[in-house]
Design a protein around this motif. Structure first.
Motif, PDB file in Angstrom:
ATOM      1  N   UNK A   1      42.888  12.618  19.334  1.00 41.75           N
ATOM      2  CA  UNK A   1      43.792  12.269  18.243  1.00 41.75           C
ATOM      3  C   UNK A   1      44.630  13.464  17.803  1.00 41.75           C
ATOM      4  N   UNK A   2      45.905  13.180  17.550  1.00 39.81           N
ATOM      5  CA  UNK A   2      46.844  14.184  17.052  1.00 39.81           C
ATOM      6  C   UNK A   2      47.415  13.674  15.732  1.00 39.81           C
ATOM      7  N   UNK A   3      47.453  14.515  14.709  1.00 43.95           N
ATOM      8  CA  UNK A   3      47.994  14.082  13.418  1.00 43.95           C
ATOM      9  C   UNK A   3      49.512  13.956  13.443  1.00 43.95           C
ATOM     10  N   UNK A   4      50.024  13.193  12.482  1.00 40.47           N
ATOM     11  CA  UNK A   4      51.479  13.032  12.325  1.00 40.47           C
ATOM     12  C   UNK A   4      52.110  14.231  11.625  1.00 40.47           C
ATOM     13  N   UNK A   5      51.303  14.959  10.869  1.00 41.60           N
ATOM     14  CA  UNK A   5      51.807  16.089  10.098  1.00 41.60           C
ATOM     15  C   UNK A   5      50.685  17.057   9.795  1.00 41.60           C
ATOM     16  N   UNK A   6      50.892  17.966   8.865  1.00 40.88           N
ATOM     17  CA  UNK A   6      49.881  18.969   8.533  1.00 40.88           C
ATOM     18  C   UNK A   6      48.591  18.325   8.024  1.00 40.88           C
ATOM     19  N   UNK A   7      47.479  18.971   8.357  1.00 45.19           N
ATOM     20  CA  UNK A   7      46.153  18.514   7.946  1.00 45.19           C
ATOM     21  C   UNK A   7      45.475  19.662   7.202  1.00 45.19           C
ATOM     22  N   UNK A   8      44.975  19.364   6.019  1.00 47.77           N
ATOM     23  CA  UNK A   8      44.287  20.396   5.242  1.00 47.77           C
ATOM     24  C   UNK A   8      42.846  20.590   5.688  1.00 47.77           C
ATOM     25  N   UNK A   9      42.171  19.478   6.021  1.00 46.81           N
ATOM     26  CA  UNK A   9      40.745  19.552   6.335  1.00 46.81           C
ATOM     27  C   UNK A   9      40.400  18.624   7.494  1.00 46.81           C
ATOM     28  N   UNK A  10      39.702  19.159   8.478  1.00 39.92           N
ATOM     29  CA  UNK A  10      39.145  18.383   9.583  1.00 39.92           C
ATOM     30  C   UNK A  10      37.657  18.239   9.320  1.00 39.92           C
ATOM     31  N   UNK A  11      37.179  16.995   9.284  1.00 35.57           N
ATOM     32  CA  UNK A  11      35.749  16.743   9.046  1.00 35.57           C
ATOM     33  C   UNK A  11      35.179  15.860  10.153  1.00 35.57           C
ATOM     34  N   UNK A  12      34.960  16.401  11.347  1.00 32.04           N
ATOM     35  CA  UNK A  12      34.387  15.569  12.402  1.00 32.04           C
ATOM     36  C   UNK A  12      32.948  15.194  12.087  1.00 32.04           C
TER      37      UNK A  12
END
Length: 164
Positions: free
Chosen positions: A57-68
């Motif tokens: 998965x790739x985000x559409x824009x900036x991501x503040x936090x990744x929580x896998x």
């Protein structure tokens, strides 16, 4: 699925929450349970569920936090490398992953480090992720407790030092 997403969406400073779920049956179960439907409308509006592979998965824009939070075992070989690969795609400002403290303890033990402030700090540097948590007071103690209580040292087999 969804408790961390719901708790995040309830925070006023959070603008959006994206849940990436691979299994259509899990998504259907979640919809049937109506977990997000129980949230206030402003929190519910922040949440988006995307069917996809969290590894790709790739985000559409900036991501503040990744929580896998995608693994059944709490610890496993390759976990940190998987998170690094996800972070390379997402480029979040911070990361917190399922089993993080236990993985830190396991990596420290495998490196022959004590589960004290210095050993935990050196291990986190080796993990090389922008982790949430290590700056909290008493984080090394949290890591020690995570290593001792639920797993009782079973997953440290082969490590040179067991948690103290």
């Amino acid at each position: 699925m969804g408790w961390s997403a719901a708790a995040s969406a309830l925070r006023p400073e959070v603008e959006s929450v994206t849940v990436v779920e691979f299994g259509p049956a899990v998504i259907a179960l979640h919809e049937a349970l109506g977990i997000f439907a129980q949230l206030p409308p402003e929190a519910r509006a922040k949440i988006r569920i995307v069917r996809g592979d969290a590894h790709a998965w790739m985000p559409d824009g900036p991501v503040d936090l990744l929580m896998p939070d995608i693994w059944l075992p709490l610890v496993s070989d390759g976990r940190v490398a998987e998170v690094r690969r996800m972070q390379a795609k997402v480029r979040a400002g911070a990361v917190y992953f399922w089993g993080q403290e236990m993985e830190i303890a396991r990596h420290a033990a495998l490196a022959g480090r004590d589960l004290d402030d210095d050993g935990i700090r050196a291990t986190i540097a080796d993990v090389d992720l922008l982790l949430i948590g290590p700056d909290m007071p008493g984080y090394a103690e949290k890591v020690r407790l995570a290593a001792q209580r639920p797993m009782r040292g079973r997953w440290l087999a082969g490590a040179s030092r067991a948690p103290k």
